[in-house]
Write a protein that holds these residues in place. Structure first.
Motif, mmCIF file in Angstrom:
data_model
loop_
_atom_site.group_PDB
_atom_site.id
_atom_site.type_symbol
_atom_site.label_atom_id
_atom_site.label_comp_id
_atom_site.label_asym_id
_atom_site.label_seq_id
_atom_site.Cartn_x
_atom_site.Cartn_y
_atom_site.Cartn_z
ATOM 1 N N ALA A 30 72.665 83.357 25.211
ATOM 2 C CA ALA A 30 72.239 84.528 25.986
ATOM 3 C C ALA A 30 72.958 84.585 27.329
ATOM 4 C CB ALA A 30 70.731 84.488 26.195
ATOM 5 N N TRP A 168 77.496 88.746 19.517
ATOM 6 C CA TRP A 168 76.378 87.808 19.678
ATOM 7 C C TRP A 168 76.428 86.730 18.582
ATOM 8 C CZ3 TRP A 168 72.329 86.012 22.465
ATOM 9 C CH2 TRP A 168 71.349 85.290 21.796
ATOM 10 N N SER A 218 68.563 87.402 14.492
ATOM 11 C CA SER A 218 69.391 88.211 15.386
ATOM 12 C C SER A 218 69.823 89.501 14.703
ATOM 13 C CB SER A 218 70.629 87.415 15.828
ATOM 14 O OG SER A 218 70.265 86.249 16.525
#
Length: 240
Positions: A30, A168, A218
């Motif tokens: 993150a 990500w 995710s």
């Protein structure tokens, strides 16, 4: 010792440590993604500016950090950065070695890598914004700041979401390479557990399963965010 005991949460089990390590993996990813978002936005703006020098510098950044192996960048940031900090400390009279914190160095390294990909995601998202909307906003007298806040930014974020989700996932997997710095993230903890118990197959399978759970969750989060961001698209298209 049985498998349940090895993976349990008792004094001899590794379950709690593996879950904490998964949390560290999420945290470092993150932070890296935030660093990459800032760098990516700056580089994308440079490549869209039309200034030859800025376009060249932006292209150099994305070419280098998308082309050089991620592990090499982590080595350069962690070990090279520690050497630089030590040299500065010695110049100021401090004796001894000064190492960069593993978390900070790892997040910075993955963030720099992430930024090179996010720059292209943001650039592509900006180019996807309809030019007619920008021209209409200028025609009615919208200021540059208002045009950016009301038209450009919402659409860029919406168009960038699919690519952002891919970055990500890439950063989440790249975080495993930070284990070389000694940070107790998921990969490092799996290695320590496997080496301590000699149960290599078990703990590497469990580590892989935890990574798969993180990436699957995710995917769900980003898919939901995409559906939410695109809720108004059918009605908007119907009005055209």
């Amino acid at each position: 010792m049985s498998t349940l005991e090895l993976l349990g949460f008792g004094s001899t089990g590794w379950g709690a440590l593996l879950l904490v390590a998964a949390g560290v993996t999420l945290a470092v990813t993150a932070v890296a993604l935030l660093i990459g978002a800032v760098l990516g936005a700056i580089v994308a703006a440079a490549k869209l500016s039309g200034n030859r020098v800025l376009v060249f510098l932006g292209s150099v950044y994305t070419t280098i950090f998308r082309g050089v192996p991620e592990l090499l960048i982590i080595y350069l940031i962690y070990f090279g950065g520690s050497s630089a900090v030590t040299a500065i400390g010695q110049a100021m009279g401090y004796e001894g070695f000064l190492g960069l914190p593993s978390f900070a160095a790892g997040a910075l390294a993955v963030g720099i890598i992430s930024g090179s990909y996010q720059a292209e995601v943001f650039r592509g998202a900006y180019l996807a914004v309809a030019r007619g909307e920008l021209e209409a906003a200028s025609a009615i007298g919208m200021s540059r700041g208002l045009r950016f806040r009301r038209i450009i930014m919402p659409q860029v974020l919406r168009y960038a979401l699919p690519g952002f989700g891919n970055v990500w996932q890439l950063s989440l997997k790249d975080s495993a390479l930070i284990s070389v710095t000694g940070l107790a993230e998921l990969m490092r903890t799996s290695q320590v557990a496997a080496g301590s118990t000699r149960q290599y197959f078990l703990f590497f399978i469990v580590g892989g399963a935890l990574y798969l759970i993180l990436t699957s969750l995710s995917d769900q989060v980003f898919n939901r965010a995409e559906r939410r961001a695109n809720r108004s698209m059918p009605s908007a298209m119907g009005q055209v």
